[in-house]
Design a protein around this motif. Sequence first.
Motif, PDB file in Angstrom:
ATOM      1  N   GLN A 125       4.151   4.204  -7.395  1.00 12.85           N
ATOM      2  CA  GLN A 125       4.616   3.071  -8.170  1.00 12.85           C
ATOM      3  C   GLN A 125       3.430   2.239  -8.662  1.00 12.85           C
ATOM      4  N   SER A 126       3.669   1.511  -9.737  1.00 10.88           N
ATOM      5  CA  SER A 126       2.636   0.608 -10.241  1.00 10.88           C
ATOM      6  C   SER A 126       2.549  -0.631  -9.351  1.00 10.88           C
ATOM      7  N   LEU A 127       1.515  -1.412  -9.561  1.00  5.55           N
ATOM      8  CA  LEU A 127       1.340  -2.608  -8.740  1.00  5.55           C
ATOM      9  C   LEU A 127       2.460  -3.613  -8.974  1.00  5.55           C
ATOM     10  N   ASP A 128       2.894  -3.748 -10.227  1.00  3.56           N
ATOM     11  CA  ASP A 128       3.984  -4.689 -10.526  1.00  3.56           C
ATOM     12  C   ASP A 128       5.285  -4.241  -9.871  1.00  3.56           C
ATOM     13  N   GLN A 129       5.603  -2.973  -9.970  1.00  3.60           N
ATOM     14  CA  GLN A 129       6.809  -2.454  -9.317  1.00  3.60           C
ATOM     15  C   GLN A 129       6.726  -2.585  -7.801  1.00  3.60           C
ATOM     16  N   SER A 130       5.544  -2.367  -7.260  1.00  2.00           N
ATOM     17  CA  SER A 130       5.366  -2.481  -5.811  1.00  2.00           C
ATOM     18  C   SER A 130       5.581  -3.922  -5.347  1.00  2.00           C
ATOM     19  N   ILE A 131       5.073  -4.882  -6.112  1.00  2.00           N
ATOM     20  CA  ILE A 131       5.260  -6.289  -5.758  1.00  2.00           C
ATOM     21  C   ILE A 131       6.738  -6.649  -5.778  1.00  2.00           C
ATOM     22  N   THR A 177       8.336 -14.508  -7.948  1.00  4.39           N
ATOM     23  CA  THR A 177       7.802 -15.298  -9.063  1.00  4.39           C
ATOM     24  C   THR A 177       6.719 -14.525  -9.806  1.00  4.39           C
ATOM     25  N   VAL A 178       5.864 -13.834  -9.063  1.00  7.47           N
ATOM     26  CA  VAL A 178       4.817 -13.014  -9.694  1.00  7.47           C
ATOM     27  C   VAL A 178       5.444 -11.918 -10.557  1.00  7.47           C
ATOM     28  N   GLY A 179       6.443 -11.226 -10.002  1.00  7.44           N
ATOM     29  CA  GLY A 179       7.088 -10.158 -10.760  1.00  7.44           C
ATOM     30  C   GLY A 179       7.774 -10.655 -12.016  1.00  7.44           C
ATOM     31  N   GLU A 180       8.447 -11.799 -11.929  1.00  6.82           N
ATOM     32  CA  GLU A 180       9.142 -12.329 -13.097  1.00  6.82           C
ATOM     33  C   GLU A 180       8.165 -12.795 -14.165  1.00  6.82           C
ATOM     34  N   GLN A 181       7.062 -13.403 -13.769  1.00  3.09           N
ATOM     35  CA  GLN A 181       6.077 -13.845 -14.749  1.00  3.09           C
ATOM     36  C   GLN A 181       5.407 -12.671 -15.443  1.00  3.09           C
ATOM     37  N   VAL A 182       5.141 -11.598 -14.709  1.00  5.67           N
ATOM     38  CA  VAL A 182       4.567 -10.404 -15.337  1.00  5.67           C
ATOM     39  C   VAL A 182       5.575  -9.782 -16.305  1.00  5.67           C
ATOM     40  N   LYS A 183       6.860  -9.774 -15.924  1.00  4.09           N
ATOM     41  CA  LYS A 183       7.895  -9.273 -16.832  1.00  4.09           C
ATOM     42  C   LYS A 183       7.969 -10.095 -18.112  1.00  4.09           C
ATOM     43  N   ARG A 199       9.259  -4.606  -5.330  1.00  7.94           N
ATOM     44  CA  ARG A 199       9.920  -3.920  -4.219  1.00  7.94           C
ATOM     45  C   ARG A 199       9.637  -4.637  -2.894  1.00  7.94           C
ATOM     46  N   VAL A 200       8.403  -5.057  -2.691  1.00  4.07           N
ATOM     47  CA  VAL A 200       8.063  -5.786  -1.466  1.00  4.07           C
ATOM     48  C   VAL A 200       8.823  -7.107  -1.404  1.00  4.07           C
ATOM     49  N   ALA A 201       8.951  -7.790  -2.539  1.00  7.32           N
ATOM     50  CA  ALA A 201       9.708  -9.043  -2.570  1.00  7.32           C
ATOM     51  C   ALA A 201      11.154  -8.820  -2.177  1.00  7.32           C
ATOM     52  N   THR A 202      11.734  -7.707  -2.615  1.00 12.30           N
ATOM     53  CA  THR A 202      13.122  -7.407  -2.257  1.00 12.30           C
ATOM     54  C   THR A 202      13.260  -7.057  -0.783  1.00 12.30           C
ATOM     55  N   GLU A 203      12.317  -6.292  -0.258  1.00 10.10           N
ATOM     56  CA  GLU A 203      12.410  -5.851   1.133  1.00 10.10           C
ATOM     57  C   GLU A 203      12.165  -6.989   2.125  1.00 10.10           C
ATOM     58  N   MET A 204      11.345  -7.969   1.748  1.00 10.38           N
ATOM     59  CA  MET A 204      10.983  -9.041   2.673  1.00 10.38           C
ATOM     60  C   MET A 204      11.800 -10.313   2.456  1.00 10.38           C
ATOM     61  N   LYS A 205      12.904 -10.179   1.771  1.00  9.50           N
ATOM     62  CA  LYS A 205      13.707 -11.356   1.455  1.00  9.50           C
ATOM     63  C   LYS A 205      14.326 -11.977   2.694  1.00  9.50           C
ATOM     64  N   ASN A 206      14.703 -11.174   3.662  1.00  8.29           N
ATOM     65  CA  ASN A 206      15.363 -11.683   4.865  1.00  8.29           C
ATOM     66  C   ASN A 206      14.368 -12.091   5.954  1.00  8.29           C
ATOM     67  N   THR A 207      13.258 -11.382   6.064  1.00 10.29           N
ATOM     68  CA  THR A 207      12.312 -11.658   7.142  1.00 10.29           C
ATOM     69  C   THR A 207      11.357 -12.801   6.794  1.00 10.29           C
ATOM     70  N   TYR A 208      10.802 -12.775   5.592  1.00  9.63           N
ATOM     71  CA  TYR A 208       9.866 -13.814   5.162  1.00  9.63           C
ATOM     72  C   TYR A 208      10.293 -14.314   3.775  1.00  9.63           C
ATOM     73  N   PRO A 209      11.264 -15.211   3.715  1.00 13.55           N
ATOM     74  CA  PRO A 209      11.788 -15.644   2.404  1.00 13.55           C
ATOM     75  C   PRO A 209      10.764 -16.373   1.545  1.00 13.55           C
ATOM     76  N   LEU A 247       0.835  -1.207   0.000  1.00  5.83           N
ATOM     77  CA  LEU A 247       0.000   0.000   0.000  1.00  5.83           C
ATOM     78  C   LEU A 247       0.869   1.257   0.000  1.00  5.83           C
ATOM     79  N   ILE A 248       1.941   1.240   0.774  1.00  4.04           N
ATOM     80  CA  ILE A 248       2.834   2.409   0.818  1.00  4.04           C
ATOM     81  C   ILE A 248       3.461   2.650  -0.553  1.00  4.04           C
ATOM     82  N   CYS A 249       3.900   1.576  -1.219  1.00  4.77           N
ATOM     83  CA  CYS A 249       4.531   1.725  -2.533  1.00  4.77           C
ATOM     84  C   CYS A 249       3.534   2.235  -3.571  1.00  4.77           C
ATOM     85  N   VAL A 250       2.308   1.725  -3.529  1.00  2.00           N
ATOM     86  CA  VAL A 250       1.296   2.169  -4.506  1.00  2.00           C
ATOM     87  C   VAL A 250       0.913   3.621  -4.261  1.00  2.00           C
TER      88      VAL A 250
END
Length: 326
Positions: free
Chosen positions: A190-196, A216-222, A198-208, A183-186
């Motif tokens: 930022q677009s929804l794809d970019q936000s997803i 996976t969602v971001g790569e498939q959309v790309k 960014r969230v994937a990058t930020e949560m890599k250490n806490t919730y892998p 929600l903060i990114c949107v």
Amino acid sequence: MFDIFQGGFGTILLLGIVGFGLVAIAGFAAVNDKSNDPMSKLKEQVQVADTAKPAKPNASLRRKQSNGLKVLEKYAKFLEPEDAKELSAAQQRMIQAGYYGKHAVRDFQALQFILAVGLLLLSLLVVFVIAPDNFESTPMRAAAIIIPMLIGYYGPRKWIDGRVEARKEEILSGFPDALDMLLICVEAGQSLDQSIQRVATEMKNTYPALSEEFTTVGEQVKAGRERSEVLKDLAKRCDISDITSFTTVMIQAATYGTSITDALRVFAAEMRDKRIMRAEEKANILPTKMTLGTMMFTVPPLLIILIGPSIVGIVTELNSSNISGM
């Protein structure tokens, strides 16, 4: 004529003529010297690399690698389910456990077979060779042979089931935080794809696990897939009601043209409330779970303290009465 070379102007003119001559000589030497030619040096390096390249060893190495990758392909019909639905369900189960490999089902079946056969052979060796005296009765021998084989076959399944549940719990725990960040990114533009992404990058250490799903969602959309199809696949992979509701809300917002920001804001608040409710539910269940332990470790010592002296007194009186009667 020689008056021209007198004074400062003559000196400058003379130095210019000498410098021009030196430059011309150097250019002529460079043209004739092929060793300074960049193209010739490049051609020599290419020729040296071609002569030094071992063609046959590389081919054999590639052949060995391909043979190593095709070791289990001979037994693919035996290791993988022949029914398409069963194979799809098994692949979905492996994906939910975090194994995204193309041959994850085949490798898992091979692991089950190897462990079952290996433990069976080990139990036979122990029962009939190493310690036959310890297994004299037939039921003990049968149990010692069959139980390790069953553990080797069903143990990996229990491992996969536990990993699936652990990933679901991790995704469920981190999903409210991911929605808040989304929600903060949107709202930041930022677009929804970019936000997803960014969230994937930020949560890599806490919730892998959740980060992997969002990545996976971001790569498939790309790659050019439709966002609605990608979100449906996300809900199918996770198999969590909250993720399914999220994908439904996002697809409906994109279909009917409503604001994604408003939908995310309402849904994020709902997920925060549900997390608080889950915490309260666990807190309410805790006293019930502790009742059995409390009874086991508190009631027996309490009974000993309260009834013990009376029992000791009764036994003493009976002994004294018996002695006096004799």
